[in-house]
Scaffold this motif. Sequence first.
Motif, PDB file in Angstrom:
ATOM      1  N   GLU A 137       0.930  -1.133   0.043  1.00 53.07           N
ATOM      2  CA  GLU A 137       0.147  -0.183   0.041  1.00 53.07           C
ATOM      3  C   GLU A 137       0.853   1.365   0.052  1.00 53.07           C
ATOM      4  O   GLU A 137       1.953   1.292   0.266  1.00 53.07           O
ATOM      5  N   PRO A 138       0.433   2.372  -0.287  1.00 55.10           N
ATOM      6  CA  PRO A 138       1.226   3.839  -0.399  1.00 55.10           C
ATOM      7  C   PRO A 138       1.693   3.851   0.869  1.00 55.10           C
ATOM      8  O   PRO A 138       1.107   3.869   1.902  1.00 55.10           O
ATOM      9  N   GLY A 139       3.070   4.355   1.103  1.00 58.29           N
ATOM     10  CA  GLY A 139       3.596   4.428   2.240  1.00 58.29           C
ATOM     11  C   GLY A 139       4.467   3.508   2.903  1.00 58.29           C
ATOM     12  O   GLY A 139       4.917   3.801   4.078  1.00 58.29           O
ATOM     13  N   LEU A 140       4.172   2.382   2.338  1.00 60.09           N
ATOM     14  CA  LEU A 140       4.641   0.844   3.320  1.00 60.09           C
ATOM     15  C   LEU A 140       5.512   0.237   2.260  1.00 60.09           C
ATOM     16  O   LEU A 140       5.004  -0.317   1.445  1.00 60.09           O
ATOM     17  N   THR A 141       6.754  -0.024   2.693  1.00 57.60           N
ATOM     18  CA  THR A 141       7.737  -0.834   1.848  1.00 57.60           C
ATOM     19  C   THR A 141       8.556  -1.736   2.888  1.00 57.60           C
ATOM     20  O   THR A 141       8.659  -1.358   3.956  1.00 57.60           O
ATOM     21  N   PHE A 142       8.510  -3.090   2.724  1.00 57.38           N
ATOM     22  CA  PHE A 142       9.318  -3.959   3.577  1.00 57.38           C
ATOM     23  C   PHE A 142       9.882  -4.838   2.633  1.00 57.38           C
ATOM     24  O   PHE A 142       9.647  -4.999   1.553  1.00 57.38           O
ATOM     25  N   TRP A 143      10.668  -5.833   3.292  1.00 57.02           N
ATOM     26  CA  TRP A 143      11.564  -6.722   2.485  1.00 57.02           C
ATOM     27  C   TRP A 143      11.240  -8.052   3.149  1.00 57.02           C
ATOM     28  O   TRP A 143      11.235  -8.164   4.311  1.00 57.02           O
ATOM     29  N   THR A 144      11.506  -9.153   2.392  1.00 54.19           N
ATOM     30  CA  THR A 144      11.474 -10.458   2.913  1.00 54.19           C
ATOM     31  C   THR A 144      12.786 -11.118   2.357  1.00 54.19           C
ATOM     32  O   THR A 144      13.021 -10.989   1.001  1.00 54.19           O
ATOM     33  N   LEU A 145      13.403 -11.850   3.235  1.00 51.12           N
ATOM     34  CA  LEU A 145      14.498 -12.588   2.770  1.00 51.12           C
ATOM     35  C   LEU A 145      14.545 -14.091   3.023  1.00 51.12           C
ATOM     36  O   LEU A 145      13.866 -14.679   4.067  1.00 51.12           O
ATOM     37  N   TYR A 146      15.112 -14.809   1.814  1.00 48.13           N
ATOM     38  CA  TYR A 146      15.050 -16.216   1.857  1.00 48.13           C
ATOM     39  C   TYR A 146      16.435 -16.718   1.535  1.00 48.13           C
ATOM     40  O   TYR A 146      17.225 -16.578   0.689  1.00 48.13           O
ATOM     41  N   GLY A 147      16.803 -17.416   2.656  1.00 50.94           N
ATOM     42  CA  GLY A 147      18.351 -18.073   2.687  1.00 50.94           C
ATOM     43  C   GLY A 147      18.391 -19.350   2.721  1.00 50.94           C
ATOM     44  O   GLY A 147      17.230 -20.199   3.068  1.00 50.94           O
ATOM     45  N   HIS A 148      19.440 -20.089   2.347  1.00 55.11           N
ATOM     46  CA  HIS A 148      19.767 -21.550   2.259  1.00 55.11           C
ATOM     47  C   HIS A 148      18.760 -22.186   1.209  1.00 55.11           C
ATOM     48  O   HIS A 148      18.410 -23.225   1.082  1.00 55.11           O
ATOM     49  N   LEU A 149      18.927 -21.365  -0.061  1.00 57.05           N
ATOM     50  CA  LEU A 149      18.381 -21.750  -1.418  1.00 57.05           C
ATOM     51  C   LEU A 149      19.445 -22.629  -2.209  1.00 57.05           C
ATOM     52  O   LEU A 149      20.587 -22.749  -2.056  1.00 57.05           O
ATOM     53  N   SER A 150      18.891 -23.119  -3.094  1.00 58.88           N
ATOM     54  CA  SER A 150      19.687 -23.837  -4.241  1.00 58.88           C
ATOM     55  C   SER A 150      20.579 -22.828  -5.043  1.00 58.88           C
ATOM     56  O   SER A 150      19.910 -21.939  -5.187  1.00 58.88           O
ATOM     57  N   ARG A 151      21.520 -23.157  -5.724  1.00 57.09           N
ATOM     58  CA  ARG A 151      22.195 -22.248  -6.574  1.00 57.09           C
ATOM     59  C   ARG A 151      21.377 -21.933  -7.924  1.00 57.09           C
ATOM     60  O   ARG A 151      21.325 -20.684  -8.416  1.00 57.09           O
ATOM     61  N   GLU A 152      20.628 -22.876  -8.112  1.00 59.40           N
ATOM     62  CA  GLU A 152      19.719 -22.742  -9.471  1.00 59.40           C
ATOM     63  C   GLU A 152      18.823 -21.670  -9.272  1.00 59.40           C
ATOM     64  O   GLU A 152      18.053 -21.149 -10.242  1.00 59.40           O
ATOM     65  N   SER A 153      18.404 -21.529  -8.224  1.00 54.27           N
ATOM     66  CA  SER A 153      17.406 -20.583  -7.605  1.00 54.27           C
ATOM     67  C   SER A 153      17.672 -19.174  -8.217  1.00 54.27           C
ATOM     68  O   SER A 153      16.696 -18.227  -8.401  1.00 54.27           O
ATOM     69  N   LEU A 154      19.069 -18.681  -8.197  1.00 59.32           N
ATOM     70  CA  LEU A 154      19.527 -17.593  -8.542  1.00 59.32           C
ATOM     71  C   LEU A 154      19.357 -17.219 -10.066  1.00 59.32           C
ATOM     72  O   LEU A 154      19.703 -16.109 -10.605  1.00 59.32           O
ATOM     73  N   ASN A 155      19.280 -18.413 -10.767  1.00 54.97           N
ATOM     74  CA  ASN A 155      19.371 -18.497 -12.261  1.00 54.97           C
ATOM     75  C   ASN A 155      18.080 -17.647 -12.581  1.00 54.97           C
ATOM     76  O   ASN A 155      16.785 -17.678 -12.350  1.00 54.97           O
ATOM     77  N   GLY A 156      18.249 -16.570 -13.658  1.00 58.06           N
ATOM     78  CA  GLY A 156      17.408 -15.790 -14.356  1.00 58.06           C
ATOM     79  C   GLY A 156      16.849 -14.873 -13.582  1.00 58.06           C
ATOM     80  O   GLY A 156      15.752 -13.911 -13.603  1.00 58.06           O
ATOM     81  N   LEU A 157      17.123 -14.616 -12.290  1.00 54.73           N
ATOM     82  CA  LEU A 157      16.809 -13.355 -11.535  1.00 54.73           C
ATOM     83  C   LEU A 157      17.446 -12.124 -12.042  1.00 54.73           C
ATOM     84  O   LEU A 157      18.481 -12.158 -12.422  1.00 54.73           O
ATOM     85  N   HIS A 158      16.886 -11.133 -11.607  1.00 52.43           N
ATOM     86  CA  HIS A 158      17.325  -9.653 -12.013  1.00 52.43           C
ATOM     87  C   HIS A 158      16.568  -8.644 -11.101  1.00 52.43           C
ATOM     88  O   HIS A 158      15.535  -8.808 -10.704  1.00 52.43           O
ATOM     89  N   PRO A 159      17.177  -7.642 -10.758  1.00 52.14           N
ATOM     90  CA  PRO A 159      16.579  -6.625  -9.770  1.00 52.14           C
ATOM     91  C   PRO A 159      15.376  -6.170 -10.471  1.00 52.14           C
ATOM     92  O   PRO A 159      15.424  -5.669 -11.636  1.00 52.14           O
ATOM     93  N   GLY A 160      14.098  -5.939  -9.699  1.00 51.39           N
ATOM     94  CA  GLY A 160      13.074  -5.682 -10.478  1.00 51.39           C
ATOM     95  C   GLY A 160      12.234  -6.653 -11.034  1.00 51.39           C
ATOM     96  O   GLY A 160      10.884  -6.152 -11.091  1.00 51.39           O
ATOM     97  N   LYS A 161      12.564  -7.772 -11.005  1.00 50.76           N
ATOM     98  CA  LYS A 161      11.670  -8.786 -11.547  1.00 50.76           C
ATOM     99  C   LYS A 161      10.540  -9.160 -10.558  1.00 50.76           C
ATOM    100  O   LYS A 161      10.826  -9.159  -9.347  1.00 50.76           O
ATOM    101  N   THR A 162       9.493  -9.232 -11.225  1.00 56.47           N
ATOM    102  CA  THR A 162       8.059  -9.213 -10.306  1.00 56.47           C
ATOM    103  C   THR A 162       7.650 -10.778  -9.997  1.00 56.47           C
ATOM    104  O   THR A 162       7.777 -11.805 -10.986  1.00 56.47           O
TER     105      THR A 162
END
Length: 228
Positions: A137-162
């Motif tokens: 919602e307007p005025g609210l931003t937060f983040w969620t972190l996901y650790g201990h993933l597979s290396r393949e999980s990082l494939n194809g990611l880029h900042p801004g991907k929804t």
Amino acid sequence: MNALSTSEPLAAFQLWLAERREPCAEIITGLKTAQPIRLDAEGLAAEGWGADIPEGWAVAPGESLRIGGYDEDRGIYDSDVFAGDGSERRTVHLGIDIFAPAGTAVFAPLGGRVHSFQDNNHIKDYGPTLILEHAPEPGLTFWTLYGHLSRESLNGLHPGKTFAAGETIACLGDFGVNGGWSPHLHFQLILDLGGRSGDFPGVFKRSEREAWTQVCPDPRPFLGRVNL
């Protein structure tokens, strides 16, 4: 913003959480029936494990998931990653650990975009890590972190991907890629990233416990698990 001095983001987040109309999507299938686990000294003793998680222990396919860990003071953080900058080590865990078999799919709890990601490849560190940014919602931003993933999980990611709520964002990694831990997801809410990218401490000093629980609030109500 000083991450250790403001409670304004926490108040805004709690108000949104109380008024939201739709619950989060289940981030791992089976979360609703996951069994509690504690990794402080008392919890390890209850499992019959001594001072640490047994080497090679993992939740087997078909077994109930295990979940727990928020604001838990643990002695298992014995690598240099947790040494801190003085005599006090970082021991207080400010995320939730969800133990599940390696390869288990992880889903976005709500819509968001990729903020950053990287492989934190150190002993007892996160291994492959993803941080999503959410602005429900307007005025609210937060983040969620996901650790201990597979290396393949990082494939194809880029900042801004929804990602939409419930969409697959990653899979859990095995011992060899996730910092040497039993396969699990470290999930953490963050209300102030403090300029960090691809990484954020999930364990803090006992002396800073009160301040950091405001920056990283209990994720259980967010996930719909309030009975742990």
